[in-house]
Design a protein around this motif. Structure first.
Motif, PDB file in Angstrom:
ATOM      1  N   ALA A 125       0.855  -1.184   0.000  1.00  0.00           N
ATOM      2  CA  ALA A 125       0.000   0.000   0.000  1.00  0.00           C
ATOM      3  C   ALA A 125       0.892   1.236   0.000  1.00  0.00           C
ATOM      4  CB  ALA A 125      -0.904   0.013   1.232  1.00  0.00           C
ATOM      5  N   ALA A 126       0.349   2.329  -0.539  1.00  0.00           N
ATOM      6  CA  ALA A 126       1.017   3.627  -0.495  1.00  0.00           C
ATOM      7  C   ALA A 126      -0.053   4.664  -0.179  1.00  0.00           C
ATOM      8  CB  ALA A 126       1.686   3.947  -1.823  1.00  0.00           C
ATOM      9  N   VAL A 127       0.316   5.630   0.654  1.00  0.00           N
ATOM     10  CA  VAL A 127      -0.623   6.668   1.062  1.00  0.00           C
ATOM     11  C   VAL A 127      -0.098   8.015   0.605  1.00  0.00           C
ATOM     12  CG1 VAL A 127      -1.760   7.789   3.020  1.00  0.00           C
ATOM     13  CG2 VAL A 127      -1.259   5.335   3.107  1.00  0.00           C
ATOM     14  N   GLY A 128      -0.963   8.789  -0.040  1.00  0.00           N
ATOM     15  CA  GLY A 128      -0.591  10.134  -0.463  1.00  0.00           C
ATOM     16  C   GLY A 128      -1.515  10.649  -1.541  1.00  0.00           C
ATOM     17  N   ASN A 129      -1.428  11.918  -1.789  1.00  0.00           N
ATOM     18  CA  ASN A 129      -2.206  12.533  -2.866  1.00  0.00           C
ATOM     19  C   ASN A 129      -1.308  12.610  -4.102  1.00  0.00           C
ATOM     20  OD1 ASN A 129      -4.531  12.783  -1.334  1.00  0.00           O
ATOM     21  ND2 ASN A 129      -3.922  14.771  -0.527  1.00  0.00           N
ATOM     22  N   PHE A 130      -1.142  11.465  -4.740  1.00  0.00           N
ATOM     23  CA  PHE A 130      -0.248  11.323  -5.880  1.00  0.00           C
ATOM     24  C   PHE A 130      -0.904  11.814  -7.164  1.00  0.00           C
ATOM     25  CE2 PHE A 130       0.675   7.735  -2.977  1.00  0.00           C
ATOM     26  CZ  PHE A 130       1.974   8.071  -2.627  1.00  0.00           C
ATOM     27  N   GLU A 131      -0.078  12.294  -8.075  1.00  0.00           N
ATOM     28  CA  GLU A 131      -0.537  12.614  -9.428  1.00  0.00           C
ATOM     29  C   GLU A 131      -0.284  11.364 -10.261  1.00  0.00           C
ATOM     30  OE1 GLU A 131       0.613  15.479 -13.126  1.00  0.00           O
ATOM     31  OE2 GLU A 131       0.914  16.270 -11.104  1.00  0.00           O
ATOM     32  N   LEU A 132      -1.357  10.679 -10.618  1.00  0.00           N
ATOM     33  CA  LEU A 132      -1.250   9.411 -11.321  1.00  0.00           C
ATOM     34  C   LEU A 132      -1.588   9.597 -12.792  1.00  0.00           C
ATOM     35  CD1 LEU A 132      -3.021   7.291  -8.568  1.00  0.00           C
ATOM     36  CD2 LEU A 132      -0.556   7.610  -8.920  1.00  0.00           C
ATOM     37  N   LYS A 133      -0.786   8.958 -13.649  1.00  0.00           N
ATOM     38  CA  LYS A 133      -0.961   9.080 -15.097  1.00  0.00           C
ATOM     39  C   LYS A 133      -1.090   7.683 -15.692  1.00  0.00           C
ATOM     40  CE  LYS A 133       1.986  13.081 -14.889  1.00  0.00           C
ATOM     41  NZ  LYS A 133       3.372  13.359 -14.678  1.00  0.00           N
ATOM     42  N   PRO A 134      -2.336   7.168 -15.800  1.00  0.00           N
ATOM     43  CA  PRO A 134      -2.517   5.817 -16.328  1.00  0.00           C
ATOM     44  C   PRO A 134      -1.984   5.667 -17.756  1.00  0.00           C
ATOM     45  CG  PRO A 134      -4.559   6.632 -15.361  1.00  0.00           C
ATOM     46  CD  PRO A 134      -3.602   7.783 -15.418  1.00  0.00           C
ATOM     47  N   ASP A 135      -1.288   4.562 -17.985  1.00  0.00           N
ATOM     48  CA  ASP A 135      -0.788   4.217 -19.310  1.00  0.00           C
ATOM     49  C   ASP A 135      -1.928   3.564 -20.086  1.00  0.00           C
ATOM     50  OD1 ASP A 135       0.459   1.638 -20.894  1.00  0.00           O
ATOM     51  OD2 ASP A 135       1.617   3.468 -21.181  1.00  0.00           O
ATOM     52  N   ASN A 136      -2.283   4.108 -21.225  1.00  0.00           N
ATOM     53  CA  ASN A 136      -3.447   3.624 -21.962  1.00  0.00           C
ATOM     54  C   ASN A 136      -3.298   2.213 -22.524  1.00  0.00           C
ATOM     55  OD1 ASN A 136      -4.867   5.949 -21.407  1.00  0.00           O
ATOM     56  ND2 ASN A 136      -4.209   6.991 -23.260  1.00  0.00           N
ATOM     57  N   ASP A 137      -2.083   1.706 -22.627  1.00  0.00           N
ATOM     58  CA  ASP A 137      -1.908   0.315 -23.069  1.00  0.00           C
ATOM     59  C   ASP A 137      -2.267  -0.647 -21.949  1.00  0.00           C
ATOM     60  OD1 ASP A 137      -1.107   0.966 -25.622  1.00  0.00           O
ATOM     61  OD2 ASP A 137       1.030   0.954 -25.112  1.00  0.00           O
ATOM     62  N   GLU A 138      -1.921  -0.296 -20.744  1.00  0.00           N
ATOM     63  CA  GLU A 138      -2.141  -1.171 -19.591  1.00  0.00           C
ATOM     64  C   GLU A 138      -3.507  -0.950 -18.938  1.00  0.00           C
ATOM     65  OE1 GLU A 138      -0.086  -3.449 -17.938  1.00  0.00           O
ATOM     66  OE2 GLU A 138       1.463  -3.326 -19.465  1.00  0.00           O
ATOM     67  N   VAL A 139      -3.916   0.304 -18.884  1.00  0.00           N
ATOM     68  CA  VAL A 139      -5.075   0.694 -18.093  1.00  0.00           C
ATOM     69  C   VAL A 139      -6.015   1.545 -18.948  1.00  0.00           C
ATOM     70  CG1 VAL A 139      -5.800   1.962 -16.034  1.00  0.00           C
ATOM     71  CG2 VAL A 139      -3.623   0.744 -16.029  1.00  0.00           C
ATOM     72  N   VAL A 140      -7.297   1.208 -18.995  1.00  0.00           N
ATOM     73  CA  VAL A 140      -8.279   1.998 -19.752  1.00  0.00           C
ATOM     74  C   VAL A 140      -8.535   3.326 -19.053  1.00  0.00           C
ATOM     75  CG1 VAL A 140     -10.682   2.086 -20.529  1.00  0.00           C
ATOM     76  CG2 VAL A 140      -9.382  -0.009 -20.772  1.00  0.00           C
ATOM     77  N   GLU A 141      -8.712   3.270 -17.741  1.00  0.00           N
ATOM     78  CA  GLU A 141      -8.911   4.478 -16.943  1.00  0.00           C
ATOM     79  C   GLU A 141      -8.614   4.155 -15.489  1.00  0.00           C
ATOM     80  OE1 GLU A 141     -13.109   5.775 -16.020  1.00  0.00           O
ATOM     81  OE2 GLU A 141     -13.596   4.217 -17.483  1.00  0.00           O
ATOM     82  N   GLY A 142      -8.527   5.193 -14.699  1.00  0.00           N
ATOM     83  CA  GLY A 142      -8.341   5.029 -13.268  1.00  0.00           C
ATOM     84  C   GLY A 142      -9.045   6.152 -12.553  1.00  0.00           C
ATOM     85  N   ARG A 143      -9.470   5.877 -11.329  1.00  0.00           N
ATOM     86  CA  ARG A 143     -10.116   6.926 -10.540  1.00  0.00           C
ATOM     87  C   ARG A 143     -10.143   6.550  -9.071  1.00  0.00           C
ATOM     88  NH1 ARG A 143     -15.434   6.583  -8.878  1.00  0.00           N
ATOM     89  NH2 ARG A 143     -16.709   4.909  -9.703  1.00  0.00           N
TER      90      ARG A 143
END
Length: 189
Positions: free
Chosen positions: A136-154
């Motif tokens: 696990a990781a805790v924080g307000n991270f800026e996440l940038k999903p890779d479109n090849d691996e991940v359709v979306e994230g939220r």
């Protein structure tokens, strides 16, 4: 820290595994994490049920929400279902922590975080067996999903996740793992 333990020399390739130049090799392990062999990823997912290590990373923000990824349509197992923020196979020769940072970088562009290790458990589906190392990781991270691996994230609230359990929205692996780690994840806040 729990980790895989490699033999002094290269582990043998498992008998019956077909190799190609493009084969991604995975370590075959005992439940203790001791590497006994190696095999191509395709062999590990063809119903052989050889135990191979995987890393999962749950990401929680300071508001108590959990980040989930939606699997791509090309995924062989549970395409287009919501799953753990980061999940991936340990490549032969990698340590668990190397794999964790490689996968989080590939899937979400996340490289700067402090992982907390929950533990490891065996998950079995119809076609594979995985030794899953949970972080696990805790924080307000800026996440940038890779479109090849991940359709979306939220980000999902705990209430939202719990209202959707058992409705075919999440992968079965996420649902069972969530039940195991929910209290632990919230204790990190």
């Amino acid at each position: 820290m729990l980790d895989v333990t490699y033999p002094a020399g290269p582990a043998p390739v498992i008998r019956g595994a077909k190799l190609s130049k493009a084969s991604e090799m995975l370590p075959i392990v005992e439940e203790s994490g001791s590497v006994t062999a190696q095999a191509p990823r395709t062999y590990c997912h063809n119903g052989s049920k050889v135990l191979h290590p995987v890393v999962h990373l749950h990401i929680i923000n300071r508001e108590g929400q959990i980040y989930l990824q939606k699997r791509g349509p090309h995924k062989k197992i549970f395409p287009l279902r919501w799953d753990t923020a980061v999940g991936g196979h340990v490549t032969y020769g990698e340590t668990i922590i190397e794999s964790l940072f490689r996968e989080s970088g590939e899937e979400l562009g996340l490289l700067n975080f402090n992982p907390y290790q929950y533990g490891a458990y065996v998950f079995e589906s119809k076609i594979e067996r995985e030794l899953i190392y949970v972080f696990a990781a805790v924080g307000n991270f800026e996440l940038k999903p890779d479109n090849d691996e991940v359709v979306e994230g939220r980000w999902w609230s705990i209430d939202e996740i719990e209202s959707k359990l058992g409705k075919g929205i999440f992968t079965p692996n996420f649902e069972s793992e969530y039940q195991k780690v929910k209290t632990y994840l919230l204790s990190l806040l």
